[in-house]
Design a protein around this motif. Structure first.
Motif, PDB file in Angstrom:
ATOM      1  N   MET A   1       0.838  -1.197   0.000  1.00  0.00           N
ATOM      2  CA  MET A   1       0.000   0.000   0.000  1.00  0.00           C
ATOM      3  C   MET A   1       0.868   1.239   0.000  1.00  0.00           C
ATOM      4  SD  MET A   1      -2.490   1.065   3.103  1.00  0.00           S
ATOM      5  CE  MET A   1      -2.556   2.787   3.538  1.00  0.00           C
ATOM      6  N   LEU A  33      -4.427  -1.614  -2.457  1.00  0.00           N
ATOM      7  CA  LEU A  33      -4.209  -3.023  -2.792  1.00  0.00           C
ATOM      8  C   LEU A  33      -2.713  -3.305  -2.912  1.00  0.00           C
ATOM      9  CD1 LEU A  33      -6.996  -3.602  -5.480  1.00  0.00           C
ATOM     10  CD2 LEU A  33      -7.116  -3.812  -2.999  1.00  0.00           C
ATOM     11  N   CYS A  34      -2.375  -4.596  -2.977  1.00  0.00           N
ATOM     12  CA  CYS A  34      -0.971  -4.955  -3.133  1.00  0.00           C
ATOM     13  C   CYS A  34      -0.432  -4.336  -4.423  1.00  0.00           C
ATOM     14  CB  CYS A  34      -0.796  -6.462  -3.258  1.00  0.00           C
ATOM     15  SG  CYS A  34      -1.398  -7.363  -1.844  1.00  0.00           S
ATOM     16  N   ALA A  35       0.837  -3.927  -4.368  1.00  0.00           N
ATOM     17  CA  ALA A  35       1.471  -3.408  -5.575  1.00  0.00           C
ATOM     18  C   ALA A  35       1.413  -4.473  -6.658  1.00  0.00           C
ATOM     19  CB  ALA A  35       2.919  -3.032  -5.276  1.00  0.00           C
ATOM     20  N   GLY A  36       0.943  -4.098  -7.828  1.00  0.00           N
ATOM     21  CA  GLY A  36       0.915  -5.040  -8.950  1.00  0.00           C
ATOM     22  C   GLY A  36      -0.383  -5.785  -9.098  1.00  0.00           C
TER      23      GLY A  36
ATOM     24  N   HIS B 440       8.022   1.293   1.637  1.00  0.00           N
ATOM     25  CA  HIS B 440       7.556   2.576   1.107  1.00  0.00           C
ATOM     26  C   HIS B 440       8.406   3.719   1.628  1.00  0.00           C
ATOM     27  CE1 HIS B 440       4.189   0.415  -0.404  1.00  0.00           C
ATOM     28  NE2 HIS B 440       3.916  -0.021   0.802  1.00  0.00           N
ATOM     29  N   CYS B 505       2.776  -6.140 -15.260  1.00  0.00           N
ATOM     30  CA  CYS B 505       1.470  -6.066 -14.607  1.00  0.00           C
ATOM     31  C   CYS B 505       0.807  -4.716 -14.835  1.00  0.00           C
ATOM     32  CB  CYS B 505       1.617  -6.313 -13.108  1.00  0.00           C
ATOM     33  SG  CYS B 505       2.462  -4.974 -12.251  1.00  0.00           S
ATOM     34  N   ALA B 507       1.190  -1.968 -13.270  1.00  0.00           N
ATOM     35  CA  ALA B 507       0.943  -1.142 -12.073  1.00  0.00           C
ATOM     36  C   ALA B 507       1.633   0.205 -12.192  1.00  0.00           C
ATOM     37  CB  ALA B 507       1.435  -1.865 -10.819  1.00  0.00           C
ATOM     38  N   GLU B 570       7.172   2.327  -6.028  1.00  0.00           N
ATOM     39  CA  GLU B 570       6.359   1.877  -4.894  1.00  0.00           C
ATOM     40  C   GLU B 570       5.310   0.870  -5.312  1.00  0.00           C
ATOM     41  OE1 GLU B 570       4.736   4.251  -1.920  1.00  0.00           O
ATOM     42  OE2 GLU B 570       6.415   5.649  -1.858  1.00  0.00           O
ATOM     43  N   ARG B 571       4.769   1.048  -6.515  1.00  0.00           N
ATOM     44  CA  ARG B 571       3.690   0.170  -6.955  1.00  0.00           C
ATOM     45  C   ARG B 571       4.197  -1.067  -7.687  1.00  0.00           C
ATOM     46  NH1 ARG B 571      -0.273   0.221  -4.078  1.00  0.00           N
ATOM     47  NH2 ARG B 571      -1.547  -0.728  -5.693  1.00  0.00           N
ATOM     48  N   CYS B 572       5.482  -1.129  -7.951  1.00  0.00           N
ATOM     49  CA  CYS B 572       5.999  -2.286  -8.665  1.00  0.00           C
ATOM     50  C   CYS B 572       6.141  -3.469  -7.707  1.00  0.00           C
ATOM     51  CB  CYS B 572       7.362  -1.959  -9.279  1.00  0.00           C
ATOM     52  SG  CYS B 572       8.076  -3.395 -10.098  1.00  0.00           S
ATOM     53  N   PRO B 573       5.495  -4.604  -8.017  1.00  0.00           N
ATOM     54  CA  PRO B 573       5.542  -5.735  -7.091  1.00  0.00           C
ATOM     55  C   PRO B 573       6.893  -6.449  -7.073  1.00  0.00           C
ATOM     56  CG  PRO B 573       4.324  -6.345  -9.060  1.00  0.00           C
ATOM     57  CD  PRO B 573       4.635  -4.881  -9.187  1.00  0.00           C
TER      58      PRO B 573
END
Ligand SMILES: Cc1cc2nc3c(=O)[nH]c(=O)nc-3n(C[C@H](O)[C@H](O)[C@H](O)COP(=O)(O)OP(=O)(O)OC[C@H]3O[C@@H](n4cnc5c(N)ncnc54)[C@H](O)[C@@H]3O)c2cc1C
Ligand SMILES: Cc1ncc(C[n+]2csc(CCOP(=O)(O)OP(=O)(O)O)c2C)c(N)n1
Ligand code: SF4
Ligand code: SF4
Ligand code: SF4
Ligand SMILES: [Mg+2]
Lengths: 351, 594
Positions: A1, A33-36, B440, B505, B507, B570-573
């Motif tokens: 998050m 939500l979870c990243a990705g 983060h 993905c 994101a 930050e949003r990259c899983p």
């Protein structure tokens, strides 16, 4: 998050739509939500579609149940109306909203758990009643929010993150929707916005029950080898049936396609839905043929995407019930209570 | 397109627009972060290391960095980079511990620096820590060059100038002040190991119009007049003054006249307002002091009565945009205008002029009287003689003088060590350091601050106009400085992409507020630029292209308007994006930073 708010700054060339809004004006809060997570891409596609359609954000009703997917209405259209209901009960709330105010654009976002497990009964009945809405299922084959149990759409033999296989047959919500009355049925993939965004546009403009099954990988619990709902698996096994282009009434229509490979459908609002078919023989108006094709592909392990079926002229719930054009919530007391003389007349008619 | 080579030192350097635009390549975002942390001394030293005169430049720099600032493209107003430099200088503590040590045992090589302007001083600073014996020859009684003789005290107070000049002189420069050099032959006969010519571009241009000879007494060349003011020989000016010219010298002349008692001051420029050479802020300051600027008026004649100046006749033209986009001037049809004047200050440009360099000593000059130099090494056609600052390629500014000095110092060092000036030149490099501290958390303040540029406070106008020594700009205090520092986008914290980690993905594409990122089929640059998430039309800004991904597509990032907000990372899983600080290593002698 992410804790940081998304900056308001935007690309200097971001286009303005007919309402002088940019795509950014259709966003919501930053996702938790979870990243990705694939669900975020679905939200982004909804944002894109609504902006491109130049629809007024405050004329939307966003409905959802419980689950990561059901959280997503917070992350788009933050200037609209919304109701985050209880698990599996989005259809009841959506039905109420749509009956009370038929003038709103209804978007329901649900999960495979929310719609195929606890809410399967509700799902069946709202489709059957043909509520005029866009019903999206963010289908990740798992209960993401509760940490990764198999859901009812998970394929038999597909494994959990720890390698345990699923023992039961999957429910295919798209097939069910075809069977019980949806007049617009499509399937897409969160990782393919080029296909998804036009389908969302078409679904929103479709007058009746539009159902979209969107494979939307759960990066946290269902994106491993052995999963049939992972980015990699879907990319390797997806079979494209067709791509849809939504062409608004105002735009010029040009025909630059091979005969038979495309079909233009006139929508009731004057816009056009152009289907560019991969298989020229597929008939998108043949409900039973569609059902058979979807089932066959599923047996062969292929994830079929595109618009599967559409009937632009089918009746919706308001047509079936013959309700007035004016949204019910806009009727005055005078409209609703025509007086004792009228009541007497009505009672007489039953004698 | 081929995958981008991010280890090419220029790639990420270019992304740091301000640093790239700075002739001395000052690491701007790094010093701004230090200011934000209240570490003024460190911020000052980082500047001192690369531009040598932070206190002076923080007030007077031409600021090529500011129009380049990314904020100009993402909104409008750049970060106040120059004023932040001054914040570091104004609030620094004791710097002595950070200064380079100068060895008491010399290395046996003697270097002559001709002229004590910023160029020579910066060469001295670079060479002294390596043990060179440095001799400085200057005709004026003190060091600083035009920073002392031209820039008025209301823009650059004497104590600020002296502090930074003395810092260098006190490192052990052998000073020979009040010594005008009249012969290069004689200098060469003194047999120094190398010579650096930093004598500037000291000749102000004149205009030979009808009446010019007759009114000679009432006309001064702007730069000569300013230097006589600076050295105290002139302290008043009477009557109605016309300043001719549209550059910074004209602005300093008019503002100085206003303070020295002129009855009226008018700036008259032959060209249009927009194309005047003076910096915007200097024009603004002059106008806000009530000085009119009259444009599109080329002078025709000096009017006099028996040698007593009465005024000037100007023609009237109008600018017309030619097909090449440049302005041409046509007669506007209006009648000529006469402007009354008792004094004229001529500020229409400067020229290189070295009559004291005999043309037979092996130093060749081109047709503009500029020495023929190697652009990298700044070596002249005489192997022992190097040039820098205004004397090299014509009048520039202080920051260019520093930049030249670093290159000349490297050349002089290599020359004295018997090495090749090009082949043995130390290479540039780049280091990338992840700023990731937690899921983060980044070691820089990534959050985007939408604030608009803060205004700098000014001295009371009435007081300022009454005294030439009162500095007009007061500078940001710590609080305003900290706020302005927050506007910096940290362009040196780079978005670094690792293709084998990406699962496509989307994101990052979805979160990016500026639509910088695309996943698409590869193609030729021109065509690729048109079909990205947002079209990449600023062709000077690079596209960052990855190797092929699992789907066969590539990641393409348009560096143009990226906020360096880190949201993609930050949003990259999978950590395919990481925010990494790029540190560009530019070779420089005696660098305290090592
Ligand atoms: C009015 C004016 C305002 C300016 N304002 C700014 C500003 O705000 N910001 C900015 O960045 N730049 C400004 N400049 C430009 C800047 O001052 C110069 O570009 C810079 O000083 C050049 O440095 P330099 O070391 O090459 O030469 P200079 O600074 O010109 O120094 C040359 C030195 O050599 C000496 N010298 C020359 N000939 C001889 C000789 N024969 N014998 C001995 N000594 C000699 C001179 O006395 C002088 O001290 C301004 C220039 C002018 C004219
Ligand atoms: C009545 C009820 N039963 C069970 C739960 C626990 N629960 C929360 S979310 C969820 C499953 C959600 O799965 P899905 O709809 O697929 O959403 P996802 O998180 O995968 O997007 C369950 C079982 C609940 N919140 N309420
Ligand atoms: S748990 Fe899965 S479904 Fe839920 S937010 Fe994370 S990735 Fe998305
Ligand atoms: S740092 Fe990443 S998310 Fe932020 S603007 Fe740049 S590319 Fe976009
Ligand atoms: S968020 Fe990371 S993994 Fe996802 S597409 Fe972007 S770089 Fe690739
Ligand atoms: Mg789910």
């Amino acid at each position: 998050m992410t804790f940081v708010a998304k900056p308001r700054a935007r690309h200097p060339l971001l286009p303005l739509n007919e309402l002088n809004l940019t795509r950014r004006d259709y966003e919501g809060a930053v996702s938790t939500l979870c990243a990705g997570c694939g669900h975020d891409s679905v939200s982004a596609a909804i944002v894109q579609a609504c902006a491109e359609l130049s629809l007024p954000p405050h004329r939307f009703a966003k409905l959802s149940g419980i689950g990561c997917s059901s959280k997503t209405p917070s992350y788009f259209l933050d200037k609209s109306h919304g109701f985050n209901s209880v698990h599996g009960r989005m259809p009841s709330v959506a039905t109420g909203a749509n009956l009370a105010n038929r003038a709103l654009y209804c978007i329901g976002v649900s999960g495979d758990g929310d719609s195929a497990s606890i809410g399967l009964g509700q799902f069946a009945h709202i489709v059957r009643r043909r509520i005029n809405m866009l019903y999206i299922v963010d289908n990740n084959g798992t209960y993401g929010l509760t940490k990764g149990q198999f859901s009812a759409t998970n394929d038999r033999g597909s494994t959990s993150k720890r390698g345990v296989p699923n023992l039961y047959e999957p429910i295919d919500l798209a097939s069910m929707a075809l069977q019980i009355g949806a007049s617009f049925v499509g399937r897409s993939f969160s990782g393919d916005k080029r296909q998804l965004a036009p389908l969302i546009k078409a679904g929103l403009m479709h007058p009746g029950m539009a159902f979209l099954d969107v494979i939307s990988p759960c990066v946290a619990f269902n994106n491993h080898n052995g999963s049939t709902k992972s980015f990699q698996y879907v990319r390797e096994h997806s079979g494209k049936l067709m791509e849809a282009d939504y062409i608004p009434q105002s735009a010029e229509i040009n025909a630059d396609y091979e005969p038979g490979s495309a079909e233009d459908l006139l929508m009731p609002d004057g816009s056009t839905l152009r289907l560019r078919k991969v298989d020229a023989n597929y008939d998108v108006h043949d409900r039973i043929g569609a059902l058979a094709h979807v089932q066959r592909c599923q047996d062969e392990g292929e994830v079929l995407t595109g618009l599967l079926y559409v009937d632009p002229d089918a009746a919706d719930c308001h047509d079936i019930l013959e309700t007035v054009e004016t949204p019910l919530n806009a009727l005055t007391e005078e409209d609703l209570c025509p007086g004792s003389r009228e009541l007497a007349r009505l009672n007489d008619s039953f004698r | 397109m081929k995958p981008t080579n991010i280890f090419d030192p220029n790639y990420f350097h270019k992304v740091v627009d301000c640093q790239w635009a700075c002739p001395a390549h000052t690491p701007v975002p790094e010093y701004i972060r230090l200011i934000a942390q209240g570490r003024y001394t460190e911020a000052y030293m980082l500047n001192w290391d690369s531009n040598v005169f932070p206190g002076i430049l923080g007030r007077t720099c031409d600021r090529p960095c500011e129009p380049a600032c990314r904020r100009v493209r993402t909104e409008e107003k750049p970060v106040a980079i120059c004023r932040l430099k001054r914040v570091a200088a104004d609030h620094k503590g004791d710097i002595s511990a950070y200064l380079p040590r100068v060895p008491s045992r010399k290395n046996g090589k003697r270097i002559a620096l001709l002229g004590a302007g910023p160029a020579s001083l910066a060469v001295a600073r670079d060479l002294l820590p390596l043990g060179y014996e440095v001799h400085l020859f200057e005709k004026d009684p003190a060091g600083g060059g035009m920073m002392r003789s031209q820039i008025p005290a209301f823009r650059l107070p004497a104590d600020v100038l002296e502090e930074e000049v003395d810092l260098i002189l006190n490192m052990g420069v052998e000073c020979h002040f009040n010594q005008e050099i009249t012969s290069m032959k004689e200098m060469l006969a003194m047999d120094f190991d190398a010579y650096f010519v930093g004598t500037g571009a000291p000749r102000g241009r004149d205009l030979n119009l009808p009446g010019r000879q007759e009114v000679d007494q009432h006309i001064s060349i702007g730069i000569d007049w300013l230097s006589s003011v600076a050295f105290g020989h002139t302290n008043s000016i009477a009557g109605d003054v016309i300043v001719m010219g549209g550059g910074n010298t004209a602005m300093d002349c008019c503002r100085t006249s206003k303070r020295l008692g002129a009855n009226s001051v008018t700036v008259v420029v032959r060209s249009a307002f927009e194309v005047m050479k003076a910096s915007d802020w200097e024009k603004e300051d002059a106008m806000s002091e009530g000085i009119p600027i009259v444009n599109n008026r080329p002078p025709k004649e000096f009017v006099h009565e028996n040698g007593k100046l009465k005024g000037v006749i100007f023609g009237c033209v109008k600018p017309v945009k030619g097909e090449d986009g440049r302005l041409r001037y046509e007669p506007s049809g209006e009648p000529d205008v006469f402007l009354k004047a008792d004094r004229i200050l001529m500020a229409i440009g400067q020229e290189n002029h070295c009559p004291w360099i005999e043309r037979d000593v092996g130093i060749q000059f081109d047709k503009w009287d500029c020495p023929i130099l190697d652009e990298t090494t700044l070596q002249s056609t005489h192997p022992k003689v190097f040039f820098g600052g205004d004397s090299a390629f014509g009048p520039e500014n202080i920051i260019w003088a520093s930049a030249h000095a670093h290159q000349a110092a490297i050349s002089i060092h290599l020359f004295c060590q018997g090495q090749d000036l090009k082949a043995d030149r130390p290479p540039e490099g780049v280091n990338l350091l992840s700023t990731k501290m937690g899921i983060h958390e980044w070691s820089y303040d990534s959050e985007h601050d939408p604030a608009v540029r803060y205004l700098v406070p000014h001295a009371d106008k009435k007081q300022a106009l009454g005294n030439i020594k009162i500095e007009v700009e007061l500078g940001f205090d710590r609080r305003l400085g900290a706020k302005e520092a927050q506007r910096c986008l940290n362009c040196d914290v780079q978005t670094v992409f690792t293709d084998r980690l990406c699962i496509e993905c989307d994101a990052c594409v979805d979160i990016c507020p500026m639509d910088c990122i695309s996943f698409t089929d590869n193609g030729e640059e021109d065509e690729l630029r048109q079909r990205l998430t947002a079209p990449a039309l600023t062709t000077e800004q690079d596209l960052y292209v990855s190797g092929p991904l699992a789907t066969g597509r590539v990641m393409v990032k348009d560096e143009d308007v990226c906020l360096h907000c880190g949201l993609c990372a930050e949003r990259c899983p999978t950590n395919a994006w990481d925010m990494q600080r790029s540190v560009v290593h530019l070779p420089q002698l005696g660098s305290y930073a090592g």
